[in-house]
Design a protein around this motif. Structure first.
Motif, mmCIF file in Angstrom:
data_model
loop_
_atom_site.group_PDB
_atom_site.id
_atom_site.type_symbol
_atom_site.label_atom_id
_atom_site.label_comp_id
_atom_site.label_asym_id
_atom_site.label_seq_id
_atom_site.Cartn_x
_atom_site.Cartn_y
_atom_site.Cartn_z
ATOM 1 N N LEU A 1 0.864 -1.177 0.000
ATOM 2 C CA LEU A 1 0.000 0.000 0.000
ATOM 3 C C LEU A 1 0.901 1.228 0.000
ATOM 4 C CD1 LEU A 1 -2.770 1.425 0.354
ATOM 5 C CD2 LEU A 1 -2.435 1.181 2.828
ATOM 6 N N VAL A 2 0.781 2.074 -1.042
ATOM 7 C CA VAL A 2 1.674 3.229 -1.147
ATOM 8 C C VAL A 2 0.943 4.566 -1.085
ATOM 9 C CG1 VAL A 2 3.505 1.994 -2.369
ATOM 10 C CG2 VAL A 2 1.658 3.071 -3.686
ATOM 11 N N GLU A 3 -0.362 4.583 -1.292
ATOM 12 C CA GLU A 3 -1.151 5.816 -1.198
ATOM 13 C C GLU A 3 -2.546 5.474 -0.704
ATOM 14 O OE1 GLU A 3 0.692 8.267 -4.988
ATOM 15 O OE2 GLU A 3 -1.454 8.079 -4.805
ATOM 16 N N MET A 4 -3.133 6.433 0.006
ATOM 17 C CA MET A 4 -4.506 6.227 0.463
ATOM 18 C C MET A 4 -5.213 7.571 0.548
ATOM 19 S SD MET A 4 -5.915 4.233 3.836
ATOM 20 C CE MET A 4 -5.070 5.304 4.992
ATOM 21 N N CYS A 5 -6.391 7.659 -0.027
ATOM 22 C CA CYS A 5 -7.258 8.817 0.112
ATOM 23 C C CYS A 5 -8.565 8.321 0.739
ATOM 24 C CB CYS A 5 -7.547 9.465 -1.238
ATOM 25 S SG CYS A 5 -6.120 10.274 -1.968
ATOM 26 N N THR A 6 -8.985 8.976 1.802
ATOM 27 C CA THR A 6 -10.180 8.550 2.529
ATOM 28 C C THR A 6 -11.423 9.290 2.035
ATOM 29 O OG1 THR A 6 -9.930 10.259 4.223
ATOM 30 C CG2 THR A 6 -8.730 8.177 4.568
ATOM 31 N N LYS A 7 -12.599 8.844 2.488
ATOM 32 C CA LYS A 7 -13.838 9.540 2.128
ATOM 33 C C LYS A 7 -13.868 10.952 2.714
ATOM 34 C CE LYS A 7 -16.782 5.468 1.507
ATOM 35 N NZ LYS A 7 -17.985 4.745 1.964
ATOM 36 N N ASP A 8 -13.208 11.147 3.859
ATOM 37 C CA ASP A 8 -13.155 12.481 4.468
ATOM 38 C C ASP A 8 -12.238 13.428 3.688
ATOM 39 O OD1 ASP A 8 -14.864 11.706 6.489
ATOM 40 O OD2 ASP A 8 -13.239 11.100 7.824
ATOM 41 N N LYS A 9 -11.185 12.863 3.108
ATOM 42 C CA LYS A 9 -10.250 13.666 2.302
ATOM 43 C C LYS A 9 -9.990 12.918 0.998
ATOM 44 C CE LYS A 9 -7.911 16.068 6.053
ATOM 45 N NZ LYS A 9 -6.610 16.399 6.675
ATOM 46 N N PRO A 10 -10.971 12.953 0.096
ATOM 47 C CA PRO A 10 -10.857 12.146 -1.123
ATOM 48 C C PRO A 10 -9.951 12.796 -2.170
ATOM 49 C CG PRO A 10 -12.885 13.401 -1.163
ATOM 50 C CD PRO A 10 -12.246 13.675 0.174
ATOM 51 N N PHE A 11 -9.656 12.013 -3.186
ATOM 52 C CA PHE A 11 -8.939 12.498 -4.365
ATOM 53 C C PHE A 11 -9.966 13.189 -5.255
ATOM 54 C CE2 PHE A 11 -7.663 11.671 -8.789
ATOM 55 C CZ PHE A 11 -6.409 12.247 -8.804
ATOM 56 N N ARG A 12 -9.673 14.435 -5.665
ATOM 57 C CA ARG A 12 -10.625 15.234 -6.442
ATOM 58 C C ARG A 12 -10.032 15.574 -7.811
ATOM 59 N NH1 ARG A 12 -10.381 17.199 -1.191
ATOM 60 N NH2 ARG A 12 -8.904 18.831 -1.748
ATOM 61 N N PHE A 13 -10.845 15.431 -8.847
ATOM 62 C CA PHE A 13 -10.382 15.803 -10.187
ATOM 63 C C PHE A 13 -11.578 16.113 -11.069
ATOM 64 C CE2 PHE A 13 -11.238 11.303 -10.441
ATOM 65 C CZ PHE A 13 -11.664 11.065 -11.741
ATOM 66 N N ILE A 14 -11.296 16.717 -12.209
ATOM 67 C CA ILE A 14 -12.329 17.044 -13.195
ATOM 68 C C ILE A 14 -11.979 16.332 -14.488
ATOM 69 C CG2 ILE A 14 -13.397 18.894 -14.559
ATOM 70 C CD1 ILE A 14 -12.925 20.774 -12.188
ATOM 71 N N THR A 15 -12.954 15.648 -15.059
ATOM 72 C CA THR A 15 -12.715 14.862 -16.265
ATOM 73 C C THR A 15 -12.479 15.753 -17.488
ATOM 74 O OG1 THR A 15 -15.088 14.694 -16.766
ATOM 75 C CG2 THR A 15 -14.137 12.964 -15.382
ATOM 76 N N HIS A 16 -11.795 15.169 -18.472
ATOM 77 C CA HIS A 16 -11.547 15.785 -19.780
ATOM 78 C C HIS A 16 -10.692 17.045 -19.705
ATOM 79 C CE1 HIS A 16 -14.320 12.879 -21.411
ATOM 80 N NE2 HIS A 16 -15.267 13.301 -20.607
ATOM 81 N N LEU A 17 -9.850 17.149 -18.664
ATOM 82 C CA LEU A 17 -8.897 18.261 -18.592
ATOM 83 C C LEU A 17 -7.458 17.769 -18.706
ATOM 84 C CD1 LEU A 17 -10.290 20.647 -15.798
ATOM 85 C CD2 LEU A 17 -10.537 20.826 -18.286
ATOM 86 N N GLY A 18 -7.277 16.452 -18.771
ATOM 87 C CA GLY A 18 -5.935 15.903 -18.908
ATOM 88 C C GLY A 18 -5.125 15.944 -17.621
ATOM 89 N N CYS A 19 -5.807 15.984 -16.467
ATOM 90 C CA CYS A 19 -5.074 16.101 -15.203
ATOM 91 C C CYS A 19 -4.911 14.782 -14.469
ATOM 92 C CB CYS A 19 -5.719 17.143 -14.295
ATOM 93 S SG CYS A 19 -7.392 16.757 -13.799
ATOM 94 N N VAL A 20 -5.438 13.690 -15.016
ATOM 95 C CA VAL A 20 -5.200 12.369 -14.443
ATOM 96 C C VAL A 20 -4.818 11.428 -15.579
ATOM 97 C CG1 VAL A 20 -6.763 12.675 -12.482
ATOM 98 C CG2 VAL A 20 -7.638 11.703 -14.602
ATOM 99 N N LEU A 21 -4.293 10.276 -15.212
ATOM 100 C CA LEU A 21 -3.937 9.297 -16.226
ATOM 101 C C LEU A 21 -5.160 8.949 -17.077
ATOM 102 C CD1 LEU A 21 -1.754 6.821 -14.145
ATOM 103 C CD2 LEU A 21 -0.974 8.204 -16.076
ATOM 104 N N PRO A 22 -5.007 8.942 -18.415
ATOM 105 C CA PRO A 22 -6.148 8.611 -19.279
ATOM 106 C C PRO A 22 -6.794 7.268 -18.933
ATOM 107 C CG PRO A 22 -4.359 9.532 -20.587
ATOM 108 C CD PRO A 22 -3.820 9.351 -19.195
ATOM 109 N N ALA A 23 -5.989 6.264 -18.589
ATOM 110 C CA ALA A 23 -6.545 4.948 -18.266
ATOM 111 C C ALA A 23 -7.369 4.993 -16.984
ATOM 112 C CB ALA A 23 -5.416 3.923 -18.131
ATOM 113 N N PHE A 24 -6.961 5.831 -16.021
ATOM 114 C CA PHE A 24 -7.731 5.970 -14.783
ATOM 115 C C PHE A 24 -9.055 6.682 -15.069
ATOM 116 C CE2 PHE A 24 -8.959 8.211 -10.888
ATOM 117 C CZ PHE A 24 -8.920 7.181 -9.963
ATOM 118 N N GLU A 25 -8.986 7.759 -15.840
ATOM 119 C CA GLU A 25 -10.208 8.501 -16.168
ATOM 120 C C GLU A 25 -11.174 7.636 -16.964
ATOM 121 O OE1 GLU A 25 -11.300 12.344 -18.895
ATOM 122 O OE2 GLU A 25 -9.828 12.652 -17.293
ATOM 123 N N GLU A 26 -10.648 6.854 -17.886
ATOM 124 C CA GLU A 26 -11.496 5.970 -18.694
ATOM 125 C C GLU A 26 -12.228 4.966 -17.805
ATOM 126 O OE1 GLU A 26 -10.828 2.564 -22.138
ATOM 127 O OE2 GLU A 26 -9.348 4.176 -21.930
#
Length: 197
Positions: free
Chosen positions: A26-51
């Motif tokens: 386990l190398v990273e963890m984001c909880t429901k209280d402090k989740p990972f936030r992003f907006i789709t179709h802006l190229g700010c996350v890995l394409p495979a993850f967004e897909e």
């Protein structure tokens, strides 16, 4: 038809298997209280993850593996090299507070463009740095749940674009353990996430 930009938050655990190891770590963890936030179709996350996230809705769980070929590729040995130690001096003194093994440091190229490097080793007269992404050479195994999904507002899109332009994480990461292995911890506005470019 215009593409809709969705605002998504996800809680997840990121696992990788180090070379020669049987167990995933386990190398990273984001909880429901402090989740990972992003907006789709802006190229700010890995394409495979967004897909993988795009068809999901709030409450949906996910368990996905992104192979290194669709993540950050193999480690390129040519991107690991020594830099003279005096490059990292502040007021005539070596910056030991920031230049230590395992830390991610902000640098600039000759055109003033920012980029990040991982400190591999501090030698008597040089510092070995690695310009590969911290997750290069690794398959990324994400297990988690979608916390929220809705259409992003114009202000949220503008804010995200501005963050990306200033070389911060670009994904507005709110992770508790972002980076997972001593990569700045927000000190240099470098997320270190498994998703970020």
């Amino acid at each position: 038809m215009a593409v809709q930009n969705d605002y998504m938050t996800v809680a997840y655990r990121l696992y990788v298997r180090e070379e020669g190891e049987d167990e995933e770590l386990l190398v990273e963890m984001c909880t429901k209280d402090k989740p990972f936030r992003f907006i789709t179709h802006l190229g700010c996350v890995l394409p495979a993850f967004e897909e993988a996230m795009e068809p999901l809705q709030a409450g949906d769980e996910f368990n996905i593996v992104i192979p290194k070929e669709k993540a950050y590729g193999d480690v390129d040995d040519a991107r690991i090299f020594d830099v003279p130690k005096d490059v990292f001096t502040v007021d005539g003194k070596f910056d030991a507070e920031n230049i230590y093994e395992g830390n991610i440091i902000p640098l600039q190229d000759t055109d003033g463009q920012p980029f990040s490097a991982t400190v591999i080793e501090v030698k008597p007269d040089a510092v070995t740095i690695d310009l590969n992404h911290p997750r290069a050479g690794q398959d990324l195994h994400f297990r988690g749940v979608v916390v929220e999904k809705r259409e992003a507002t114009a202000d949220e899109i503008t804010g995200m674009v501005n963050m990306m332009a200033h070389d911060t994480c670009g994904c507005d990461c709110g992770c508790d353990d972002c980076g997972g292995h001593g990569h700045g911890h927000g000190k240099h506005d470098h997320c270190g996430c498994g998703h970020c470019h």
